[in-house]
Motif scaffolding. Structure first.
Motif, PDB file in Angstrom:
ATOM      1  N   CYS A  78       2.700   7.147  -1.451  1.00 56.69           N
ATOM      2  CA  CYS A  78       3.235   5.834  -1.653  1.00 56.69           C
ATOM      3  C   CYS A  78       4.260   5.772  -2.635  1.00 56.69           C
ATOM      4  CB  CYS A  78       2.290   4.599  -1.961  1.00 56.69           C
ATOM      5  SG  CYS A  78       2.792   3.191  -2.331  1.00 56.69           S
ATOM      6  N   ALA A  83       1.594   1.194  -7.551  1.00 61.10           N
ATOM      7  CA  ALA A  83       0.569   2.079  -7.049  1.00 61.10           C
ATOM      8  C   ALA A  83      -0.299   2.692  -8.114  1.00 61.10           C
ATOM      9  CB  ALA A  83       1.178   2.867  -5.905  1.00 61.10           C
ATOM     10  N   CYS A  91      -3.465  -2.176   3.586  1.00 61.67           N
ATOM     11  CA  CYS A  91      -3.199  -0.654   4.058  1.00 61.67           C
ATOM     12  C   CYS A  91      -3.054  -0.620   5.801  1.00 61.67           C
ATOM     13  CB  CYS A  91      -4.413   0.056   4.027  1.00 61.67           C
ATOM     14  SG  CYS A  91      -4.404   1.845   4.534  1.00 61.67           S
ATOM     15  N   SER A 119       0.429  12.045   5.091  1.00 64.99           N
ATOM     16  CA  SER A 119       0.425  10.612   4.739  1.00 64.99           C
ATOM     17  C   SER A 119      -0.408  10.094   5.787  1.00 64.99           C
ATOM     18  CB  SER A 119       1.507   9.905   4.462  1.00 64.99           C
ATOM     19  OG  SER A 119       1.363   8.753   4.072  1.00 64.99           O
ATOM     20  N   MET A 122      -0.113   3.792   5.574  1.00 69.42           N
ATOM     21  CA  MET A 122       0.933   3.271   4.614  1.00 69.42           C
ATOM     22  C   MET A 122       0.680   1.923   4.162  1.00 69.42           C
ATOM     23  SD  MET A 122       4.730   1.442   6.017  1.00 69.42           S
ATOM     24  CE  MET A 122       5.458   0.141   4.668  1.00 69.42           C
ATOM     25  N   LEU A 123       0.560   1.922   2.722  1.00 70.49           N
ATOM     26  CA  LEU A 123       0.296   0.874   1.853  1.00 70.49           C
ATOM     27  C   LEU A 123       1.536  -0.187   1.797  1.00 70.49           C
ATOM     28  CD1 LEU A 123      -1.446   2.852  -1.211  1.00 70.49           C
ATOM     29  CD2 LEU A 123      -2.189   1.946   1.011  1.00 70.49           C
ATOM     30  N   LEU A 138       3.645  -3.412  -4.130  1.00 70.09           N
ATOM     31  CA  LEU A 138       2.406  -3.487  -3.210  1.00 70.09           C
ATOM     32  C   LEU A 138       1.903  -4.774  -3.465  1.00 70.09           C
ATOM     33  CD1 LEU A 138       0.491   0.054  -3.517  1.00 70.09           C
ATOM     34  CD2 LEU A 138       1.993  -0.729  -1.721  1.00 70.09           C
TER      35      LEU A 138
END
Length: 811
Positions: A78, A83, A91, A119, A122-123, A138
């Motif tokens: 991220c 974060a 998420c 990964s 994805m946030l 976020l």
């Protein structure tokens, strides 16, 4: 007004889907302009918790996060600056679909690598999910958000936002509960009151702020309560922030959000004062000349006797019913507050916001009318929310105080059932009408063929029988009313043949090469002063713009503005006209349904010509249109009548190139070239020629009269006469046609003018004189012409010219 459907259904939940609900409201008089989802479509996005966040080994701005999304821990890379471990965020799992981007295609999450690190998802930020425009990082969710739950379910994103367009008489519907009350009546569904189950908050301290209502014509009721020991830095709950956002309201602080939330819920605006900044008691009164107030929006406004205020012993603290002052605004250091909810008379609030060039939600509601019966219940509702959100162990609430200076007393209205049935056009029974009033929550009594209704406290729009008939019609359903054609006698409304229509005039002007313009009737005051010589124009009480503050008494300024607009865009040839109303002061005009006392509103037609007389062709560039070109157009508009043009003056026109237009001896307008002063001020490339005429005179159109063709040929004679330089063409023609020619003169045309050089005499014409050559057409419809008849007629004309003009025959 905008609000979420889910909030509406908390108060009234009829068995209708979203489309049917919107249609029901629209057909009930509450137009639903738009329905849109609270969030765009996305899937497989859950609540997750970041368990750890380590720096990415190969990128300074990335972090490798270990995330708990309700199953096996996930590794997600991220780049968001916020974060960090311990927060809960949305998420998107592998396979999730995010809202469509600019290309309109949804974005699917795949297993990937970022700078060599895998990964698994994805946030997300709020902007990436399409639920907010702000997305610097976020979207942080509350700490109690359940991990693994669908984000759509947790945030209740499967909701619809309704946007309504309400007319000014529907002030009772400017709240979610107000709309629910109307929906319950329209759908005949149960209604839950917003105060159901609301218990009064007991007073734990005797503190009360003294309030004096000095102006009962400003404020009818003023309720309030003191609350001490608050934590004003408490965060607004997420559910309240969400609802406010879906109503189009940004979250500010806990206390402000509570006040706004209750306003959207109940329709009652309120205000929360910092109690420590109030000196002595409060005085509700009209403002005074010389007073001023710095408002919450930072603006400082000057007050006078027409503006209501709330003041303490030292200064004004609030603009009544519109906005609070900065001095008593709550802040992070505030501990004690005074909560106020009042009833302000609509007439005392109407127009005040526009006077100060801003608008508020509170003023919007108060000037339409707010329920005066609910102020104390609103205080209890706000108190409960404040205690739940900002309360501390030291919080104490005083008693609710209630000052009543005079409340509206709705007058009973009698409805005749037969009259309602006749107006609506459908058969109605008294039981049906009573059922409708019962659903609307109105108290009524019944008589023989009539119902007497007492409007409820929240209905300021019900005043006469027609209002009750409208209520019956809309609850019966406009879409259920039959399509019945009107029954009326048919009468011919043909226009008299001696009068043409404005459309025919427009058509003729278009044929002459003019284009029509349509302009506002309110103009700049300088136009009236400069172009119309009007020092006292009719002013607007509430102009839409500062440069549109007066009513026009001439169309010239509007046409010049159209010319200026086109000339600035390099238009070389402009020919425009307008048919429009002007407004002048006239004390003889009575007031009526179609007129305003002291104001005459005639309609005029005006035209403007600037540039070449004709469009350039193979002959080369055409000369510029002049006074005589436009004079010919005016003569064409008035034909077959012959207007007379006499020299005159007009504030907008050139002093030597201006004429008054007369028809049958009566002035009907002006014609001329623009004054050089105004041409320079408007920065025009050349002087335009304008005319302005009374429309009523132009529309008159006498019928042509048939006459037999002459049996004899006419004869022509040319005369060259010498007259003083001051003699005009009109005077010449008047003298010729006044001569006793026994009906032989048919026409006279000036075809030549000769003037000697300055200060010299030549060919029998002295200095200060001119020679005019006129062609006379003579004829006799009954008998052949003879030389004796012609000579006698010409001699009579010469005698008349000599007598009236001092003319002599040129040698």
């Amino acid at each position: 007004m905008q609000f979420p459907e889910s909030w509406l259904r908390e108060f009234c939940n009829p068995p209708l889907n979203t489309e049917q609900l919107a249609d029901t409201l629209t057909m009930g008089g509450f137009e639903v302009e738009e329905t849109r989802p609270a969030a765009p479509p996305f899937s497989q996005i859950v609540v997750a918790e970041i368990q750890s966040a380590q720096q990415h080994p190969n990128a300074d701005r990335l972090r490798v996060c270990q995330v708990n999304a309700g199953g096996q821990p996930l590794q997600i890379v991220c780049g968001a600056p916020n974060a960090r471990a311990g927060i809960k965020v949305p998420c998107a799992l592998v396979g999730a679909e995010l809202p469509p981007g600019e290309d309109g295609k949804p974005f699917r999450i795949k297993l990937g690598k970022l700078r060599g690190v895998e990964s698994h998802g994805m946030l997300c930020s709020a902007s990436e999910l399409g639920i907010s425009q702000e997305g610097a990082g976020l979207l942080e969710l509350p700490a109690d958000a359940p991990v693994g739950q669908s984000l759509r379910e947790y945030l209740r994103l499967d909701d619809t936002l309704l946007t309504l367009k309400l007319t000014p008489n529907l002030g009772h519907a400017l709240s979610v509960h107000g709309m629910a009350r109307e929906l319950a009546a329209l759908a005949d569904a149960p209604l839950k009151g917003w105060s159901e189950g609301l218990a009064a908050v007991p007073a734990t301290v005797d503190d009360a702020l003294p309030v004096t209502i000095e102006a009962p014509d400003l404020c009818g009721r003023f309720s309030g309560r003191v609350i001490r020991g608050l934590n004003t830095q408490a965060a607004t709950p997420a559910w309240m922030v969400e609802r406010l956002a879906r109503c189009g309201q940004r979250s500010v602080s806990a206390l402000v959000d509570i006040s706004n939330y209750v306003m959207f819920e109940t329709g009652q605006p309120s205000h929360i004062f910092d109690l420590a900044q109030i000196h002595g008691g409060l005085h509700v009164r009209w403002g005074r000349a010389g007073e001023s107030l710095k408002l919450l929006n930072g603006a400082t406004v000057a007050l006078d006797e027409t503006v209501g205020v709330v003041a303490d012993e030292r200064q004004v603290q609030s603009l009544a019913g519109i906005m609070g002052g900065e001095a008593t605004a709550v802040s992070g250091s505030t501990q004690d507050v005074y909560v106020e909810a009042a009833f302000w008379w609509p007439d005392a609030i109407a127009g005040r916001s526009r006077r100060f060039n801003f608008a508020t939600d509170a003023g919007h509601r108060f000037e339409r009318g707010v329920d005066p019966a609910q102020t104390t219940r609103v205080i209890e509702r706000i108190t409960r929310l404040i205690l739940d959100i900002c309360g501390t162990p030291q919080t104490q609430a005083g008693p609710v105080t209630d000052q009543q200076a005079g409340l509206p007393q709705p007058a009973p209205i009698t409805l005749r059932v037969a009259r309602a049935a006749k107006v609506i056009g459908v058969p109605l029974t008294q039981a049906q009408c009573a059922s409708i009033f019962r659903r609307l929550g109105m108290a009524f009594t019944e008589g023989e063929g009539q119902i007497t209704v007492t409007p409820p406290s929240w209905r300021f729009d019900l005043r006469i029988e027609a209002d009750l008939i409208e209520e019956i019609a809309r609850l019966t359903g406009y879409n259920t009313l039959p399509d019945t054609p009107p029954v009326a006698p048919i009468r011919s409304s043909a226009r008299a043949e001696t009068r043409r229509s404005p459309f025919a005039l427009r058509h003729q002007l278009a044929g002459l090469g003019y284009l029509e313009t349509i302009n506002y009737s309110f103009v700049q005051e300088s136009w009236e002063r400069d172009l119309a010589g009007n020092a006292d124009p009719i002013r607007l009480l509430n102009p839409i713009a500062s440069q549109m503050s007066v009513m026009r008494s001439s169309l010239i300024g509007s046409l010049l503005q159209a010319l200026k607009y086109n000339a600035d865009r390099r238009a070389e040839r402009v020919r425009v006209f307008e048919i429009g109303r002007v407004f002048t002061r006239d004390a003889s005009v009575p007031g009526s349904a179609a007129s305003v006392r002291g104001v005459r509103q005639p309609v005029r037609v005006a035209g403007l010509v600037c540039g070449p007389a004709a469009i350039q062709g193979w002959q080369g560039k055409q000369p510029a249109a002049d006074f005589y070109d436009v004079k010919g157009d005016v003569q064409a508009l008035l034909a077959p009548r012959q207007p007379v043009f006499e020299a005159a003056s007009h504030p907008a026109l050139h002093p030597g190139r201006c004429a008054r237009v007369l028809l049958q001896g009566q002035p009907i307008g002006f014609l001329g070239e623009l004054h050089p002063r105004w041409r320079q001020q408007w920065e025009l490339p050349q002087a335009p020629v304008l005319f302005e005429l009374d429309l009523e005179a132009v529309l008159q159109h006498p019928l042509p009269r048939a006459s037999a063709l002459p049996r004899q040929l006419s004869s022509e004679r040319d005369l060259a006469i010498v007259v003083p330089e001051a003699v005009t063409h009109a005077a010449l023609m008047q003298a010729i046609h006044a001569a006793p020619t026994q009906g032989l003169l048919k026409a006279a045309v000036l075809f030549d003018i000769y003037r000697p050089k300055s200060g010299q005499s030549a060919s029998g014409v002295n200095a200060g004189e001119k020679s005019l050559a006129v062609r006379l057409t003579l004829g006799d419809d009954q008998a052949p012409l003879t030389d004796e008849k012609l000579d006698a007629a010409v001699a009579a004309i010469l005698i008349r010219l000599e007598k009236d003009l001092g003319a002599r025959l040129r040698a």
